[in-house]
Write a protein that holds these residues in place. Sequence first.
Motif, short mmCIF file in Angstrom:
data_model
loop_
_atom_site.label_atom_id
_atom_site.label_comp_id
_atom_site.label_asym_id
_atom_site.label_seq_id
_atom_site.Cartn_x
_atom_site.Cartn_y
_atom_site.Cartn_z
N PRO A 191 51.05 29.62 23.38
CA PRO A 191 49.49 29.55 22.65
C PRO A 191 49.34 28.59 21.67
CG PRO A 191 50.39 31.75 22.15
CD PRO A 191 51.43 31.13 23.15
N VAL A 192 48.55 27.78 21.73
CA VAL A 192 48.34 27.03 20.63
C VAL A 192 46.89 26.67 20.45
CG1 VAL A 192 50.31 25.25 21.22
CG2 VAL A 192 48.25 24.98 22.66
N LEU A 193 46.52 25.84 19.56
CA LEU A 193 44.82 25.52 19.32
C LEU A 193 44.90 24.11 19.99
CD1 LEU A 193 44.22 26.75 15.63
CD2 LEU A 193 43.53 27.35 17.58
N VAL A 217 52.26 15.56 21.22
CA VAL A 217 52.48 17.21 20.98
C VAL A 217 53.60 17.37 20.87
CG1 VAL A 217 52.46 19.09 22.63
CG2 VAL A 217 50.73 17.13 22.92
N ARG A 218 53.98 17.94 19.72
CA ARG A 218 55.07 18.55 18.97
C ARG A 218 55.10 19.84 18.90
NH1 ARG A 218 55.87 14.39 20.57
NH2 ARG A 218 56.54 12.28 19.47
N VAL A 219 54.63 20.68 19.65
CA VAL A 219 54.83 22.04 19.62
C VAL A 219 56.14 22.47 20.21
CG1 VAL A 219 53.48 24.26 20.02
CG2 VAL A 219 52.41 22.28 19.28
N PRO A 220 56.91 23.19 19.93
CA PRO A 220 58.24 23.71 20.50
C PRO A 220 57.81 24.94 21.54
CG PRO A 220 58.06 24.81 18.35
CD PRO A 220 57.16 23.89 18.32
N VAL A 221 58.40 24.42 22.76
CA VAL A 221 57.86 25.55 23.77
C VAL A 221 59.32 26.49 24.24
CG1 VAL A 221 56.27 24.16 24.75
CG2 VAL A 221 58.48 23.78 25.50
N ARG A 222 60.42 26.28 23.64
CA ARG A 222 61.55 27.14 24.03
C ARG A 222 62.12 27.96 22.84
NH1 ARG A 222 63.11 25.66 28.94
NH2 ARG A 222 62.57 23.67 29.64
N PRO A 265 39.36 12.60 36.91
CA PRO A 265 38.64 13.00 35.76
C PRO A 265 39.45 12.53 34.62
CG PRO A 265 38.76 14.91 37.27
CD PRO A 265 39.74 13.87 38.01
N TRP A 266 38.46 12.01 33.76
CA TRP A 266 39.00 11.44 32.40
C TRP A 266 38.66 12.68 31.29
CZ3 TRP A 266 37.13 11.07 27.52
CH2 TRP A 266 37.87 10.45 26.51
N LEU A 267 39.77 12.97 30.53
CA LEU A 267 39.50 14.18 29.49
C LEU A 267 40.09 13.40 28.26
CD1 LEU A 267 40.82 17.10 31.07
CD2 LEU A 267 38.28 16.78 30.53
N PRO A 268 39.60 13.55 27.20
CA PRO A 268 40.13 13.09 25.80
C PRO A 268 41.68 13.63 25.51
CG PRO A 268 38.00 14.26 25.39
CD PRO A 268 38.46 14.61 26.79
N GLU A 269 42.21 12.66 24.69
CA GLU A 269 43.48 13.16 24.40
C GLU A 269 43.35 14.32 23.43
OE1 GLU A 269 47.52 11.49 21.70
OE2 GLU A 269 45.87 10.01 22.29
N PRO A 270 44.21 15.46 23.79
CA PRO A 270 43.98 16.66 23.34
C PRO A 270 44.68 16.52 21.66
CG PRO A 270 45.64 17.08 24.65
CD PRO A 270 45.14 15.75 25.15
N TRP A 271 44.05 17.44 20.57
CA TRP A 271 44.73 17.43 19.65
C TRP A 271 45.44 18.90 19.42
CZ3 TRP A 271 43.85 13.30 15.63
CH2 TRP A 271 44.69 13.58 14.27
N VAL A 272 46.58 19.00 19.40
CA VAL A 272 47.17 20.22 19.72
C VAL A 272 48.04 20.73 18.24
CG1 VAL A 272 49.11 21.45 20.88
CG2 VAL A 272 47.80 19.97 22.07
N GLN A 273 47.82 21.70 17.78
CA GLN A 273 48.13 22.32 16.70
C GLN A 273 48.97 23.86 16.83
OE1 GLN A 273 43.97 21.57 15.08
NE2 GLN A 273 45.14 22.33 13.43
N PRO A 274 50.24 24.07 16.12
CA PRO A 274 50.83 25.31 16.49
C PRO A 274 49.76 26.54 16.01
CG PRO A 274 52.11 23.88 15.61
CD PRO A 274 51.02 23.23 15.51
N GLY A 303 44.13 27.59 23.42
CA GLY A 303 44.76 27.10 24.80
C GLY A 303 46.03 27.44 25.02
N ALA A 304 46.74 26.77 25.83
CA ALA A 304 48.11 26.93 26.03
C ALA A 304 48.71 25.49 26.44
CB ALA A 304 48.26 27.69 27.27
N LEU A 305 50.10 25.75 25.87
CA LEU A 305 50.96 24.50 26.29
C LEU A 305 52.08 25.01 27.31
CD1 LEU A 305 51.71 21.71 25.31
CD2 LEU A 305 53.51 22.59 23.81
N VAL A 306 51.93 24.42 28.55
CA VAL A 306 52.63 24.81 29.51
C VAL A 306 53.79 23.76 29.63
CG1 VAL A 306 52.69 25.36 32.07
CG2 VAL A 306 50.71 26.01 30.33
N GLU A 307 55.06 24.10 29.79
CA GLU A 307 56.20 23.34 30.14
C GLU A 307 57.12 23.73 31.34
OE1 GLU A 307 59.62 20.58 27.71
OE2 GLU A 307 59.48 22.89 27.63
N ILE A 308 56.92 22.77 32.21
CA ILE A 308 57.82 23.25 33.40
C ILE A 308 59.12 22.67 33.15
CG2 ILE A 308 58.02 22.89 35.95
CD1 ILE A 308 55.03 22.78 36.12
N GLY A 309 60.44 23.28 33.38
CA GLY A 309 61.57 22.62 33.16
C GLY A 309 62.31 22.07 34.19
N GLU A 310 63.31 21.42 34.20
CA GLU A 310 64.04 20.81 35.13
C GLU A 310 64.36 21.80 36.27
OE1 GLU A 310 67.39 18.39 33.93
OE2 GLU A 310 66.24 17.26 32.47
#
Length: 305
Positions: free
Chosen positions: A247-249, A300-305, A83-92, A255-262
């Motif tokens: 949580p982000v816009l 995407v420049r929202v800090p997750v840590r 599936p193709w989705l648009p590039e999201p515009w993410v804001q804090p 929505g949510a920004l999910v980061e899986i670490g190493e």
Amino acid sequence: MTEQDALAREFEEHRARIVGLAYRVLGSRADAEDVVQDAWLRFAGADRPAIEEPAAWLTTVTTRLCLDRLRSARVRRETYVGPWLPEPWVQPLDAPPGPEQLALLDESVRLALLVVLEELSPEQRVAFVLHDVFAVPFADVAESLGTSVAAARQLASRARRAVREHRPPPAVPLPRQREVVEAFTRAAFGGDLDGLVRTLAPDVVLRSDGGGRVSAALRPVVGPDHVARFLLGLRTRAGTARVDVVPVLVNGELGALVEIGESTDAHVASGITVVLPRVGPDGLVHGVDMVRNPDKLTRVRVPVR
């Protein structure tokens, strides 16, 4: 102030508007910013005294650049993996919106609507965005498309009819979204199958865009049980790797920004995923859009840590 500085300042007055226009037409923030840069180069090289209305001139130039890029993109998307989705515009959530963000804060930029626009022809999409979203007169729409006013009206009419038939329900207020999304993410990343299913509507559909770059569902996942098990499977596969959920816009919706670490497990891929649970008026999640393609997450420049 030099003449070039004056031109740059004048262009900046219109940047937010044409970025918003290009993003709605292309569904890609990266492509939109490239187009706006090209528009600036043309503006800087033009005979400025001959440009009577800079806003209209830049709208026309930007539209034509978008149209060329959109036609090329449609060819590429025919071979897109999954599936193709648009590039999201993410804001804090807590950051005050800047000019470009303000240009994007309306229903016309919701991810679900951009997916609907993707089904239109390039000409229909341009006519709809110009006239119905930016209130550009049909004479100017026709000039941008290189067609007659009657043809421009017909293109917009057909696009409007298609959008009306498939337009998602209006977004619910953010406080209500927050309540549902918090329950959704808590269950999805906490391993609570029953709790997750309770947040999902009977007709829920999950789309996961990996673009062939990362693992993702190649077809939409349908139904509460299948969607819930798919999401819980992602968390299970992360194993002992750290998972941060912020949580982000996302295009104006919660929505949510999910980061899986190493991870020490070589089979667990680290990286970022943007998750948008689309909350319906009934307080249930009717759709889940997941953008995993790293090419669409470079901004995407929202800090997750």
